[in-house]
Scaffold this active site. Structure first.
Site, PDB file in Angstrom:
ATOM      1  N   ALA A 415       8.579   2.561  -6.261  1.00  0.00           N
ATOM      2  CA  ALA A 415       7.142   2.374  -6.070  1.00  0.00           C
ATOM      3  C   ALA A 415       6.623   3.452  -5.136  1.00  0.00           C
ATOM      4  O   ALA A 415       7.387   4.070  -4.396  1.00  0.00           O
ATOM      5  CB  ALA A 415       6.872   0.995  -5.474  1.00  0.00           C
ATOM      6  N   ASN A 418       0.423   5.649  -3.093  1.00  0.00           N
ATOM      7  CA  ASN A 418      -0.813   6.434  -3.251  1.00  0.00           C
ATOM      8  C   ASN A 418      -2.023   5.585  -2.867  1.00  0.00           C
ATOM      9  O   ASN A 418      -2.159   4.457  -3.339  1.00  0.00           O
ATOM     10  CB  ASN A 418      -0.979   6.855  -4.708  1.00  0.00           C
ATOM     11  CG  ASN A 418       0.307   7.356  -5.325  1.00  0.00           C
ATOM     12  OD1 ASN A 418       0.855   8.329  -4.876  1.00  0.00           O
ATOM     13  ND2 ASN A 418       0.796   6.647  -6.340  1.00  0.00           N
ATOM     14  N   GLU A 451       4.437  -1.341   0.029  1.00  0.00           N
ATOM     15  CA  GLU A 451       3.432  -0.346  -0.361  1.00  0.00           C
ATOM     16  C   GLU A 451       2.059  -0.673   0.220  1.00  0.00           C
ATOM     17  O   GLU A 451       1.290   0.222   0.556  1.00  0.00           O
ATOM     18  CB  GLU A 451       3.354  -0.221  -1.895  1.00  0.00           C
ATOM     19  CG  GLU A 451       4.677   0.076  -2.591  1.00  0.00           C
ATOM     20  CD  GLU A 451       5.428   1.276  -2.025  1.00  0.00           C
ATOM     21  OE1 GLU A 451       4.800   2.127  -1.366  1.00  0.00           O
ATOM     22  OE2 GLU A 451       6.651   1.348  -2.222  1.00  0.00           O
ATOM     23  N   HIS A 454       1.886   0.445   3.781  1.00  0.00           N
ATOM     24  CA  HIS A 454       1.665   1.895   3.854  1.00  0.00           C
ATOM     25  C   HIS A 454       0.181   2.259   3.829  1.00  0.00           C
ATOM     26  O   HIS A 454      -0.183   3.352   4.258  1.00  0.00           O
ATOM     27  CB  HIS A 454       2.308   2.575   2.645  1.00  0.00           C
ATOM     28  CG  HIS A 454       3.730   3.004   2.860  1.00  0.00           C
ATOM     29  ND1 HIS A 454       4.154   3.671   3.985  1.00  0.00           N
ATOM     30  CD2 HIS A 454       4.820   2.897   2.061  1.00  0.00           C
ATOM     31  CE1 HIS A 454       5.455   3.937   3.867  1.00  0.00           C
ATOM     32  NE2 HIS A 454       5.883   3.468   2.718  1.00  0.00           N
TER      33      HIS A 454
HETATM   34 ZN   LIG Z   1       7.722   3.519   1.692  1.00  0.00          ZN
END
Ligand SMILES: [Zn+2]
EC number: 3.4.11.3
Length: 1010
Positions: A415, A418, A451, A454
């Site tokens: 994964a 973005n 994710e 992030h």
């Molecule tokens: Zn990561």
């Protein structure tokens, strides 16, 4: 990013499998020009310059720009370049040009004189022999002209402000045409704009200053060795002024999984479909568009994509408009992005459908190919809850109006985060209630949480350079466990985190380990940072810090850090400074944590109890027990937060001892106690060794009543004693004494840890032909766990933790041929096969059922047929695992070959297949032979720097334990190249074999007590 394959045993989470098509092994420094025709520029003076400046200065001088290129020179009016008082940027006068030309001639003459001096180089130290390290080399551009920049890192004189990227991908020819317009600002005066570009056919470049507003076509120089181009400006760029570059180009789409890549897949009606997606982290944005491809160069992005009507196009930001073009094509334009790094840019074109839900003004959508969108519900629900959690925890709203999660039909990384457009493998985002197990659900939740975290750690606040990657990945990994423990408590995700800590410490105890914060330059070094240490050691250290500081203090520091550095880029110091600010300097967090982040390995804490006193010592825990191989860093010292619990002690009120920041210390207990357990719940990143009596006391307590200690502590004791036995610090027999209590164990974590440790010993014994001892070992463990095994039902009932325990126990029983287990599994398999695979199997034991079924000719063929027709990736993975566990070597070879070819089984599955094949006796030598025979093809397909290759080498060699095998593996890599042999993961594979040899020498003959 998460790059693990879900199958990899090691980082059940820490995945890295993406496909950095990295340069084949570049030197760290730029002192080598590969085309042979290099110009040497030797030291030209005795300026007090730092190295970068010095190199830049020399290069500039060669181009006759010695004084022009230095901002100080330019700011000086004597150079003739100046910024006019009103801020507009003016051009040099004719007189200035004459002066410049004169100075150029003088500078070039000086260079030539120095260059021609025989066998001598002038440096600060005087005259040196030629070819010494003081030489500086001027690179040449592809057209033979001098390239004005020699560093791997870009100069900081020019910064990008905004990109406008127009893309027209052709999904049938797998090519694209594009243009990018980049608004830049000069921070220092210069004549060139250096940026990244890789594999582009650039047809036209224009340059425009804010003042003239007139486009001028300009020359570019290409330096493919560093993926750089230089735009030679028609006028000097002045500090404080803005300019616009426009680059028109075309390129092939990447055929690997890295960059802007295209692929075809077959849909449910067996029709071929086309898809295009991106994976830029760390260094591939440059292959999609010319850009300043370093994380610190943040800018905004406007992206336009031309597509066929049937496709959907997605990018980081919401779609602003769609325009029908004359030829039936559609152009989508996306809103201007927030300020972000290039590696977070993403776009996707393909046939997709989605499920969506609004969360306080942010539209969350999960996309998949149309026939699989029905499997997106779980991901959507999970994402909505996690998004709300993170917004509250960080006290910062997610800043975009939309958040897309896309399951990509062919994708090698697990994964990628973005901004606003998270990408996933299908099996990690889609959940099919008929075939997805509790382990699949946990994996999906962890990866989504990672994710999403992030979006703050990494996207909003970004590391300046890849040496601090662990801040991104360590935090995202820590937050994945932390958030799930808070909002999906029933998943008992702490068990996964604990298991991950055991595994990462095993790896960190090797001499081939590295500090999580290491300096990196080359693409190969950057690729190597994406390993499980950055993720899991980083996360483990944050857990230790959170436990030591308290949850509140930790959260305050995190909030402070994110608020302070939003949209900026940081170094790890910034993180520690935020902690120090919150602790008000009562604790120097930076000083403490640098003992962990800047040193490799971790401490072994030895405890000796005398009356009410605990004498504590620390040294490095080092796996190698050869007397001659002592750790060279024996003097290393860690600042260790020590915690302990004693008999009758209360977990909720345990004492946390002040830091042990010396080699040794003493803890005073309030009373004499029966036993003491140090490192409560294994929240600290260290292993504890007790004196004989104290081990005995703990073993007795476990036998008497194990539940006095927490399940984490019980698992921790099992882990520590087996690791210490591996080192020879504790007799192996005592480790087995400790797990004798397992008959009374009710929790998952201690049992899985015991099975992991004893399974590893079994695997080693089996492979050297010590069958009798291996069977005795399994007999002993089976007897201990007999009650628990018999209690299991073949259902999906119970809590997630109970379901995982069932999966582990029945897998153990069937693998080691317990007849009841195999009979039941075979019956389930036969019924399932008779229903043509339509009868629902319990998902948690599905792999075990398939493995038993795959042992018959008919069963194997039926499973293979199902593999090809199944619409569920989680089911396909279970089938593949069963097929690769076959005892038929011809089939095993065929599977590996078919996966390497990549047509029927995707090549991204190969590392998992190889590891599964090599685990069992029939395939253990076959897997390594396959790797050797197909090495060139493997490297060509997967690339030497990829996580997949690392896993393939580790997976095919980790059970070798003879000197003959060690020599063979060593000779194989030595024959490849010196550089390959020195790769960290090659050294790690060799070290693991050496340790296995040592273990065998020490233990094999004395295992009669088993
Ligand atoms: Zn990561």
């Amino acid at each position: 990013m998460i790059e693990n394959s879900m199958f990899e045993e090691e980082p059940d989470v820490v995945d890295l499998a993406k496909e950095p098509c990295l340069h084949p092994l570049e030197p760290d420094e730029v002192e080598y020009e590969p085309r042979g025709s290099r110009l040497l520029v030797r030291g030209l003076g005795e300026h007090e310059m730092d190295e970068d400046e010095e190199d830049y200065e020399s290069s500039a001088k060669l181009l006759g720009m010695s004084f022009m290129n230095r901002s100080s020179g330019l700011r000086n009016s004597a150079t003739g370049y100046r910024q006019s008082p009103d801020g507009a940027c003016s051009v040099p006068s004719a007189r200035t040009m004459v002066v410049c030309a004169f100075v150029i001639v003088v500078a070039v003459s000086v260079i030539m004189v120095i260059y021609l001096l025989p066998r001598c180089t002038f440096t600060k130290e005087g005259c040196h022999e030629k070819n010494q390290s003081t030489e500086l080399i001027q690179p040449l551009a592809a057209n033979g002209k001098s390239f004005p920049w020699k560093q791997m890192r870009l100069p900081t004189a020019i910064v990008p402000l905004r990109y406008e990227l127009n893309l027209h991908p052709n999904l049938t020819s797998m090519t694209f045409r594009a243009s990018v317009t980049i608004s830049v600002q000069a921070l220092q005066a210069t004549w060139n704009v250096i940026l990244h570009s890789k594999g582009h056919n650039i047809s036209r470049v224009t340059f425009m200053s804010a003042v003239s507003s007139q486009e001028k076509q300009v020359e570019i120089l290409e330096y493919p060795y560093h993926d750089q181009i230089a735009i030679v400006a028609p006028e000097a760029l002045l500090a404080g002024c803005n300019y616009t570059l426009k680059i028109e180009y075309s390129a092939k789409m990447s055929s690997s999984y890295y960059g802007f890549y295209g692929f075809s897949y077959t849909d449910e009606s067996n029709e071929t479909r086309y898809f295009a997606a991106t994976q830029f982290e760390p260094l591939a944005a440059r292959s999609a568009f010319p850009c300043f491809d370093e994380p610190a160069f943040k800018a905004t992005f406007i992206i336009r994509i031309i597509r066929d009507e049937q496709y959907t196009a997605l990018s980081n930001m919401p779609k602003k408009s769609s325009v029908l073009l004359e030829d039936g094509l559609v152009q989508d334009e996306f809103s201007e992005s927030v300020k972000m790094s290039t590696y977070l840019v993403a776009f996707i074109v393909g046939e997709m459908k989605n499920l969506s839900q609004d969360v306080n003004g942010t539209l969350v959508s999960v996309y998949a190919v149309p026939e699989k969108v029905g499997q997106a519900h779980h991901a959507l629900e999970t994402t909505v809850k996690l998004l709300e959690f993170f917004q509250n925890y960080f006290e910062i709203q997610y800043p975009l109006k939309k958040l897309d999660l896309v399951a990509i039909p062919d994708y090698q990384a697990v994964a990628m985060e973005n901004w606003g457009l998270l990408t996933f493998q299908e099996e990690t985002l889609l959940y099919d209630s008929n075939t997805s197990s509790v382990a699949d659900r946990k994996l999906m939740s962890k990866i989504i949480a990672h994710e999403l975290a992030h979006q703050w750690f990494g996207n909003l606040v970004t590391m300046q350079w890849w040496n601090d990657l662990w801040v991104n990945e360590g935090f995202a990994t820590f937050m994945e466990y932390f958030s799930l423990e808070k909002i999906f408590k029933e998943l008992s995700i702490y068990e996964d985190f604990l298991d991950a800590r055991f595994k990462i410490m095993k790896r960190d105890s090797l001499s081939s380990s590295h500090p999580i914060s290491s300096s990196v330059q080359s693409s190969e070094q950057i690729g190597a940072m994406f390993d499980s240490l950055s993720y899991l050691k980083g996360a483990s250290l944050l857990l230790m810090l959170k436990t030591f500081l308290s949850e509140d203090v930790f959260q305050h520091a995190v909030i402070l850090y994110l608020h302070k550095h939003s949209y900026a880029s940081i170094q790890s110091d910034h993180l520690w400074n935020s902690f120090n600010e919150v602790t008000n300097q009562t604790l120097d967090v930076k000083r403490m944590m640098e003992t962990w982040s800047l040193q490799k390995g971790f401490p072994l804490v030895t405890v000796q109890r005398k009356g009410k006193e605990l004498f504590i010592q620390q040294e490095r825990f080092f796996s190698n027990m050869e007397p001659g191989i002592e750790p060279s860093d024996a003097s290393h010292l860690w600042h260790i937060p020590l915690s302990y619990v004693t008999y009758g002690g209360n977990y909720s009120k345990y004492q946390s001892v002040s830091l042990l920041d010396k080699k040794s210390g003493v803890i005073n207990l309030t009373e004499e106690v029966e036993w003491v357990k140090v490192n409560i719940n294994m929240n600290g990143y260290y292993i504890v060794h007790y004196a004989d009596d104290d081990w005995e006391a703990l073993i007795k307590q476990l036998k008497r009543n194990p539940h006095v200690l927490s399940d984490k502590d019980r698992a921790n004791l099992i882990n520590n004693i087996f690791e210490l036995a591996g080192l020879g610090k504790v007799p192996l027999q005592r480790a087995f004494d400790l797990i004798d209590y397992l008959g009374n164990e009710t929790h998952t974590a201690p049992i899985t840890q015991a099975l992991f440790q004893t399974g590893l010993i079994y695997d080693l014994l089996e492979k050297v032909g010590s069958t009798e001892q291996a069977l005795r070992l399994i007999g002993r463990v089976s007897k201990l766990l007999q009650n628990q095994i018999q209690q299991q039902t073949w259902t999906d009932e119970g809590t997630p933790s109970m379901r995982e325990l069932r999966s582990v126990l029945l897998e153990f029983a069937c693998t080691y041929k317990q007849e009841n287990c195999r009979t039941t599994a075979m019956k389930l398999f036969d019924d399932w096969m008779a229903s043509n695979g339509t009868q629902r199997l319990p998902t948690d034991v599905m792999t075990t059922v398939f493995k038993v079924g795959a042992k018959t000719e008919k069963g194997w063929s039926f499973l293979w047929e199902k593999y090809n027709s199944s619409g569920s990736e989680t089911e396909k993975n279970k089938i593949l695992q069963a097929l690769a566990s076959s005892e038929n070597v011809h089939r095993l070879y065929w599977l590996m070959k078919t996966s390497l070819d990549g047509n029927i089984i995707q090549t991204q599955k190969l590392s998992f297949i190889i590891k599964t094949v090599s685990r069992r006796f029939p395939g253990y030598l076959l897997a390594w032979d396959f790797v050797k025979e197909n090495w060139n093809k493997l490297v060509q397909k997967l690339h030497l720097g990829s996580y997949a290759i690392r896993n393939i080498v580790a997976g095919s060699t980790y059970l070798f334990s003879t000197k003959a095998h060690l020599s063979e593996v060593q000779a194989f890599f030595e024959n490849q190249s010196e550089a390959t042999f020195r790769l960290r993961w090659v050294q790690e594979a060799l070290e693991v074999i050496q340790l296995n040899i040592q273990w065998m020498e020490k233990n094999l003959k004395s295992l009669n007590w088993l």
